[in-house]
Design a protein around this motif. Structure first.
Motif, PDB file in Angstrom:
ATOM      1  N   GLU A 249       3.308  86.588  41.813  1.00 17.83           N
ATOM      2  CA  GLU A 249       4.766  86.651  41.416  1.00 17.83           C
ATOM      3  C   GLU A 249       3.522  87.911  40.790  1.00 17.83           C
ATOM      4  O   GLU A 249       3.210  87.493  40.042  1.00 17.83           O
ATOM      5  CB  GLU A 249       5.379  85.742  39.155  1.00 17.83           C
ATOM      6  CG  GLU A 249       6.446  85.146  40.735  1.00 17.83           C
ATOM      7  CD  GLU A 249       7.229  84.528  38.990  1.00 17.83           C
ATOM      8  OE1 GLU A 249       6.593  85.099  38.729  1.00 17.83           O
ATOM      9  OE2 GLU A 249       8.288  84.232  39.532  1.00 17.83           O
ATOM     10  N   THR A 251       4.326  91.587  38.205  1.00 14.76           N
ATOM     11  CA  THR A 251       5.128  91.889  37.479  1.00 14.76           C
ATOM     12  C   THR A 251       3.681  93.221  36.933  1.00 14.76           C
ATOM     13  O   THR A 251       2.702  93.015  36.173  1.00 14.76           O
ATOM     14  CB  THR A 251       5.585  91.171  36.364  1.00 14.76           C
ATOM     15  OG1 THR A 251       4.621  90.409  35.782  1.00 14.76           O
ATOM     16  CG2 THR A 251       6.241  89.904  37.165  1.00 14.76           C
ATOM     17  N   TYR A 253       5.966  96.171  33.415  1.00 17.16           N
ATOM     18  CA  TYR A 253       6.908  97.042  33.368  1.00 17.16           C
ATOM     19  C   TYR A 253       7.236  98.000  32.812  1.00 17.16           C
ATOM     20  O   TYR A 253       8.142  98.475  32.132  1.00 17.16           O
ATOM     21  CB  TYR A 253       7.843  95.498  31.917  1.00 17.16           C
ATOM     22  CG  TYR A 253       8.040  94.480  32.744  1.00 17.16           C
ATOM     23  CD1 TYR A 253       9.543  94.384  33.916  1.00 17.16           C
ATOM     24  CD2 TYR A 253       7.045  93.359  32.389  1.00 17.16           C
ATOM     25  CE1 TYR A 253       9.465  92.808  33.955  1.00 17.16           C
ATOM     26  CE2 TYR A 253       7.635  92.215  32.476  1.00 17.16           C
ATOM     27  CZ  TYR A 253       8.405  91.758  33.888  1.00 17.16           C
ATOM     28  OH  TYR A 253       8.779  90.780  34.448  1.00 17.16           O
ATOM     29  N   ILE A 258       6.277 100.538  39.604  1.00 16.46           N
ATOM     30  CA  ILE A 258       6.284 100.222  40.595  1.00 16.46           C
ATOM     31  C   ILE A 258       5.159 100.131  41.703  1.00 16.46           C
ATOM     32  O   ILE A 258       4.827  99.962  42.274  1.00 16.46           O
ATOM     33  CB  ILE A 258       7.372 101.147  41.085  1.00 16.46           C
ATOM     34  CG1 ILE A 258       9.070 100.253  40.374  1.00 16.46           C
ATOM     35  CG2 ILE A 258       8.103 101.027  42.750  1.00 16.46           C
ATOM     36  CD1 ILE A 258      10.765 101.431  40.828  1.00 16.46           C
ATOM     37  N   ILE A 261       1.935  97.709  41.047  1.00 13.83           N
ATOM     38  CA  ILE A 261       2.745  97.150  41.994  1.00 13.83           C
ATOM     39  C   ILE A 261       2.392  97.124  43.538  1.00 13.83           C
ATOM     40  O   ILE A 261       1.656  96.398  44.149  1.00 13.83           O
ATOM     41  CB  ILE A 261       4.181  96.472  42.004  1.00 13.83           C
ATOM     42  CG1 ILE A 261       4.221  95.749  40.214  1.00 13.83           C
ATOM     43  CG2 ILE A 261       4.076  95.484  42.933  1.00 13.83           C
ATOM     44  CD1 ILE A 261       6.082  95.073  40.195  1.00 13.83           C
ATOM     45  N   LYS A 262       2.457  98.498  43.962  1.00 16.63           N
ATOM     46  CA  LYS A 262       2.695  98.280  45.289  1.00 16.63           C
ATOM     47  C   LYS A 262       0.623  98.913  45.260  1.00 16.63           C
ATOM     48  O   LYS A 262       0.539  98.267  46.732  1.00 16.63           O
ATOM     49  CB  LYS A 262       3.069 100.163  45.820  1.00 16.63           C
ATOM     50  CG  LYS A 262       4.726 100.249  45.941  1.00 16.63           C
ATOM     51  CD  LYS A 262       5.388 100.828  46.440  1.00 16.63           C
ATOM     52  CE  LYS A 262       6.772 100.648  46.776  1.00 16.63           C
ATOM     53  NZ  LYS A 262       7.134 102.452  46.392  1.00 16.63           N
ATOM     54  N   LEU A 282       7.580  90.281  50.507  1.00 13.85           N
ATOM     55  CA  LEU A 282       8.437  90.695  49.534  1.00 13.85           C
ATOM     56  C   LEU A 282       9.249  89.145  49.902  1.00 13.85           C
ATOM     57  O   LEU A 282      10.294  89.438  51.083  1.00 13.85           O
ATOM     58  CB  LEU A 282       9.106  91.422  48.953  1.00 13.85           C
ATOM     59  CG  LEU A 282      10.757  91.898  47.866  1.00 13.85           C
ATOM     60  CD1 LEU A 282       9.095  91.442  45.960  1.00 13.85           C
ATOM     61  CD2 LEU A 282      11.126  92.829  48.217  1.00 13.85           C
ATOM     62  N   ALA A 284      11.291  87.740  46.814  1.00 20.77           N
ATOM     63  CA  ALA A 284      12.616  88.446  45.964  1.00 20.77           C
ATOM     64  C   ALA A 284      11.640  88.706  44.310  1.00 20.77           C
ATOM     65  O   ALA A 284      11.061  88.046  43.529  1.00 20.77           O
ATOM     66  CB  ALA A 284      14.077  87.403  45.548  1.00 20.77           C
ATOM     67  N   PRO A 285      12.550  90.650  43.914  1.00 24.37           N
ATOM     68  CA  PRO A 285      10.934  90.341  42.998  1.00 24.37           C
ATOM     69  C   PRO A 285      11.143  89.808  41.919  1.00 24.37           C
ATOM     70  O   PRO A 285      12.233  89.256  40.909  1.00 24.37           O
ATOM     71  CB  PRO A 285      11.698  91.944  42.745  1.00 24.37           C
ATOM     72  CG  PRO A 285      11.939  92.506  44.139  1.00 24.37           C
ATOM     73  CD  PRO A 285      12.662  91.180  44.441  1.00 24.37           C
ATOM     74  N   PRO A 286      10.284  88.664  40.969  1.00 21.97           N
ATOM     75  CA  PRO A 286       8.932  89.691  41.799  1.00 21.97           C
ATOM     76  C   PRO A 286       7.357  88.820  41.843  1.00 21.97           C
ATOM     77  O   PRO A 286       6.216  88.394  42.675  1.00 21.97           O
ATOM     78  CB  PRO A 286       7.826  89.827  39.814  1.00 21.97           C
ATOM     79  CG  PRO A 286       8.423  88.629  39.509  1.00 21.97           C
ATOM     80  CD  PRO A 286      10.246  88.496  40.673  1.00 21.97           C
ATOM     81  N   TYR A 288       5.972  87.515  45.332  1.00 21.60           N
ATOM     82  CA  TYR A 288       5.290  87.580  47.124  1.00 21.60           C
ATOM     83  C   TYR A 288       4.747  86.591  47.676  1.00 21.60           C
ATOM     84  O   TYR A 288       4.269  85.826  47.107  1.00 21.60           O
ATOM     85  CB  TYR A 288       4.460  89.293  46.796  1.00 21.60           C
ATOM     86  CG  TYR A 288       5.370  90.445  46.066  1.00 21.60           C
ATOM     87  CD1 TYR A 288       5.679  91.185  46.749  1.00 21.60           C
ATOM     88  CD2 TYR A 288       5.500  90.471  44.912  1.00 21.60           C
ATOM     89  CE1 TYR A 288       6.487  92.635  46.333  1.00 21.60           C
ATOM     90  CE2 TYR A 288       6.401  91.504  44.221  1.00 21.60           C
ATOM     91  CZ  TYR A 288       6.655  92.573  45.199  1.00 21.60           C
ATOM     92  OH  TYR A 288       6.944  93.872  44.466  1.00 21.60           O
TER      93      TYR A 288
END
Length: 364
Positions: A249, A251, A253, A258, A261-262, A282, A284-286, A288
């Motif tokens: 996971e 995260t 915030y 975004i 994370i990428k 992916l 489902a967020p968060p 992977y």
């Protein structure tokens, strides 16, 4: 013999024991008496056992049964793999799987170091067991075995050797059947010389996938045999890719979450090599998954661990966090299929959401 009381066994069977070559002095030791009674029972119930060590008759093509090693029988203190054939009052009758199924016996006293309350809980018919050889009497046809004297390390080594030998046997048996060649002849020409040269023919076969000329140099093989052998080795011994996976996971915030994370996930993919590719998917967020397919299982696990460290360092710079849900490991086919179903379900749900948005736009 089961109906004869143990107290009367000595007088009743003394002459019978002597006919097997034992002297009167042996009977003064009760422990020897137990062994001898068990052995006599063996002869009475299993008369064919006396011929277990006889030489095989010549055949145009041997059956798939064959001893795996050059020596005909194991030596005392050898650790061997057996299969339980029958359980009796005095112990268990077994066949030695690495020595063409010759029979042996595990006496009741050699089954366990602890008090035996139920022999069925210790040993079962049809199950393979690792045992150590106590005595081998080629003349009288006895192989005495012990289960209680085997260490955990002995079990690991024996199972590894047995699995290697089975793989070699399977290849040679296939060549034997395909070319109508006696199996023992192939063992004599291929397996046993390679055992001496490489420690085990299995290790030689693995090397032959890439260096066949080096491995088979010095062996006198027919062209047909060598061609069929190499084809079987290539088909069976070429390493197959293993799927390795890690679940995480990721995260972040803050405003640049975004992009952070990428960037972290891209840094993980950038570690891939030609031999060990890395793909991040992916769920489902968060959540992977990091996946790789590689013939180098340990190398793949190590590279994914390095990828997790890279993600952790990168996302922390962006003010985010990494939580490892599943450490890198080789996954089974069922686990892989479960992941694929999950990905397909998520993709379908996303498609439905996108479709709903289109409908709402049309209504407007």
């Amino acid at each position: 013999m089961g109906g004869i009381a143990a107290a009367d066994a000595l007088n009743h069977f003394q002459k019978a024991f002597l006919s097997f070559g034992y002297c009167n002095s042996v009977f003064r030791d009760s422990a020897y008496l137990v062994i001898l009674i068990a052995r006599l029972e063996w002869h009475l119930e299993r008369p064919a056992y006396a011929f277990a060590f006889s030489t095989k008759s010549d055949e145009s093509v041997s059956s798939s049964n064959m001893r795996f090693y050059e020596k005909t029988l194991p030596d005392a203190e050898d650790v061997v793999m057996v299969q339980v054939r029958q359980i009796a009052e005095m112990g268990a009758y077994v066949k030695l799987l690495e020595y063409d199924g010759v029979e042996g016996m595990i006496l009741l006293s050699e089954l366990s170091r602890r008090r035996i309350r139920s022999i069925q809980k210790l040993i079962r018919v049809g199950r393979n067991e690792v045992v150590v050889v106590l005595r081998v009497d080629k003349d009288k046809g006895y192989i005495d075995l012990s289960k209680r004297r085997v260490s955990p390390e002995d079990i690991i080594r024996c199972e590894e050797r047995f699995n290697k030998s089975k793989a070699v046997h399977s290849i040679l048996a296939h060549v034997s059947g395909k070319l109508n060649k006696p199996l023992e002849e192939l063992y004599e020409a291929i397996s046993w010389p390679l055992d001496k040269k490489f420690g085990h023919a299995y290790d030689a076969f693995k090397l032959a996938v890439t260096e066949s000329e080096t491995v088979f140099a010095g062996l006198e093989l027919d062209a047909d045999v060598q061609r069929e052998l190499q084809a079987n080795i290539a088909r069976r011994m070429t390493p197959q890719p293993v799927k390795i996976r890690a679940d995480v996971e990721v995260t972040c915030y803050n405003a640049a979450g975004i992009d952070g994370i990428k960037s972290a996930l891209q840094a993980a993919e950038d570690l891939q090599t030609e031999e060990i590719p890395i793909k991040v998917k992916l769920i489902a967020p968060p959540l992977y998954v990091l996946i790789t397919n590689s013939t180098d299982k340990q190398g793949g696990i190590d590279l994914l661990k390095k990828a997790l460290t890279t993600i952790d360092a990168s996302i922390k710079k962006s003010g985010g966090n990494l939580a490892v849900k599943m450490e890198p490991k080789a996954v089974s086919e069922s686990e892989d299929q479960e992941l694929e179903r999950l990905l397909q379900r998520v993709e379908k749900e996303n498609e439905q959401v996108a479709g709903d948005d289109d409908d709402s736009d049309d209504e407007e």
